[in-house]
Design an enzyme around this catalytic site. Structure first.
Site, short mmCIF file in Angstrom:
data_model
loop_
_atom_site.label_atom_id
_atom_site.label_comp_id
_atom_site.label_asym_id
_atom_site.label_seq_id
_atom_site.Cartn_x
_atom_site.Cartn_y
_atom_site.Cartn_z
N LYS A 299 80.93 74.46 -42.90
CA LYS A 299 82.35 74.42 -42.60
C LYS A 299 82.70 73.19 -41.76
CE LYS A 299 82.79 79.45 -42.84
NZ LYS A 299 82.99 80.71 -42.08
N GLY A 397 86.92 90.60 -43.95
CA GLY A 397 87.78 91.73 -44.27
C GLY A 397 88.13 91.71 -45.73
#
Length: 416
Positions: A299, A397
């Site tokens: 990232k 999630g």
């Protein structure tokens, strides 16, 4: 006086045809979001997003002619092969484009060098892109020709002219040779197809050539979900922070490691915290990418390549993980009013040079990143005009990464 809503419905309805390569958690979440937001897309954006194809590692290909087999026949709308329809063809409350309940798929995990067996694949043909041809499964070790053919099945699927947008959702794999995910994206861009991906590997390793390919073929490569999942990073920088210059950037970029560190500050052992993260679905059964710092490094590289000026060697970016940290060290840091965080940092050293690294470091409680707990992620943008801007969001999630892909679809709909 005309009702604004009536005027809006009188506009031409645009159809965006998407094809999914890979169908794991992100893909399922995306289909559910599209179902929930079908009415909003039509009434507020004059946009209907349809699924023109899905390809998975174990379930083959589904195209426009048999998509209802995938998306629950009793409710799924037959996919329109027309690019535009008039508002008169739509009801005031449109039916969902796809189904909320999706089948259980496995994502494609193939690379050019790793598949001991070949399952049944339904491949498209050049003569009829929507036709399917069943292949016979066998358990023999794959030859090089068979491995190439398996990749070709996916490339043929991507080439289907019905697909406006290719959404690449296969798992992140880092290899010494180009992965299948890279080949998928490269092939789509060469065909001038828009691409959206949540796959960090191709962007971290090959952003520059892929971005150049997109520009030269007048299409888009979008990857909002690769860094902070559904929390906006790239759109935030492009639009909300337009005109600012970044001096540096640092962030808590991995929700799994942050969750474990947060638990350890409350006296939970590393092993117990990792086990809880796995139970909650925050960590994989093999959590090495997360706890070693490699995920955060990928990232960091993506952020460095997209936001800063200067070359960066993917293989040379230093990183460390959290697996060697002890409860005693955390307790000692707490006594000093500090806490440990795994932080990716990038700095613009000169006009043409940058530095990037991922380090486990102590930061004071007053630091903006110190309050980022649980499986949340955050980034500090250090700008010339606004000082430090911090964005925080959930790192895992059901809908987090799926919303990042959905947001890219909205961005794409504005430019096409």
């Amino acid at each position: 006086m005309n009702d604004p809503k009536s005027l809006q419905h009188s506009k031409e309805i645009r159809t965006l045809n998407i094809a999914l390569v890979g169908m794991g958690t992100v893909g399922k979440g995306l289909l559910e979001i599209l179902t929930q937001k079908a009415t909003w897309l039509l009434t507020e954006r004059n946009l209907q997003i349809g699924v023109s194809g899905i390809i998975t590692r174990n379930n083959g290909v589904f195209n426009a002619e048999n998509i209802e087999e995938v998306l629950a026949p009793s409710q799924a709308v037959k996919f329109s092969q027309k690019k535009h329809t008039s508002a008169a063809e739509h009801t005031a409350t449109p039916p969902p484009t796809i189904l909320a309940q999706t089948p259980k798929y496995n994502s494609i995990t193939t690379t050019l060098h790793t598949q001991p067996t070949r399952p049944e694949i339904h491949s498209t043909t050049a003569a009829n892109p929507t036709a399917t041809v069943a292949e016979t499964p066998h358990n023999e070790e794959l030859t090089a020709q068979e491995q190439r053919s398996e990749l070709d099945d996916v490339l043929d699927f991507i080439a289907n002219p019905l697909h406006d947008v290719i959404i690449e959702l296969t798992p992140t794999i880092i290899a010494k040779t180009p992965t299948a995910a890279f080949r998928h994206i490269e092939h789509a861009l060469k065909l001038s197809k828009n691409v959206i991906t949540a796959n960090k590997g191709p962007i971290a390793e090959h952003y520059d050539p892929l971005n150049q390919l997109a520009q030269s073929n007048h299409c888009n490569l979008l990857f909002e979900a690769t860094v902070l999942s559904g929390t906006p990073v790239f759109n935030l920088h492009k639009y909300a922070l337009a005109g600012t210059k970044l001096h540096a950037l640092e962030g808590v970029l991995n929700g799994t490691s942050n969750f474990i560190l947060d638990k350890m500050t409350h006296g939970v052992s590393y092993r117990e915290a990792l086990k809880e993260a796995q139970t909650l679905g925050y960590a994989e059964s093999d959590p090495s990418y997360d706890i070693s710092g490699k995920d955060a490094m990928l990232k960091t590289v993506i952020l460095a390549k997209t936001f800063f000026t200067g070359a960066i060697d993917f293989a040379a970016v230093p990183y460390e993980g959290i697996d060697k940290l002890t409860l005693a060290a955390i307790k000692s840091a707490h006594a000093e009013h500090t806490c440990y965080k795994l932080i990716g940092r990038i700095e613009q050293k000169t006009e043409t040079t940058i530095s990037a690294q991922v380090v486990l470091k102590k930061i004071p409680f007053s630091h903006p990143l110190a309050s980022v707990t649980g499986n949340f992620n955050a980034i500090n943008f250090e700008t010339d005009l606004l000082g430090t801007i911090t964005v925080v969001g959930k790192g895992a999630g059901k809908f987090t990464a799926a919303y990042g892909v959905f947001n890219d679809l909205l961005t794409l709909s504005k430019t096409n």
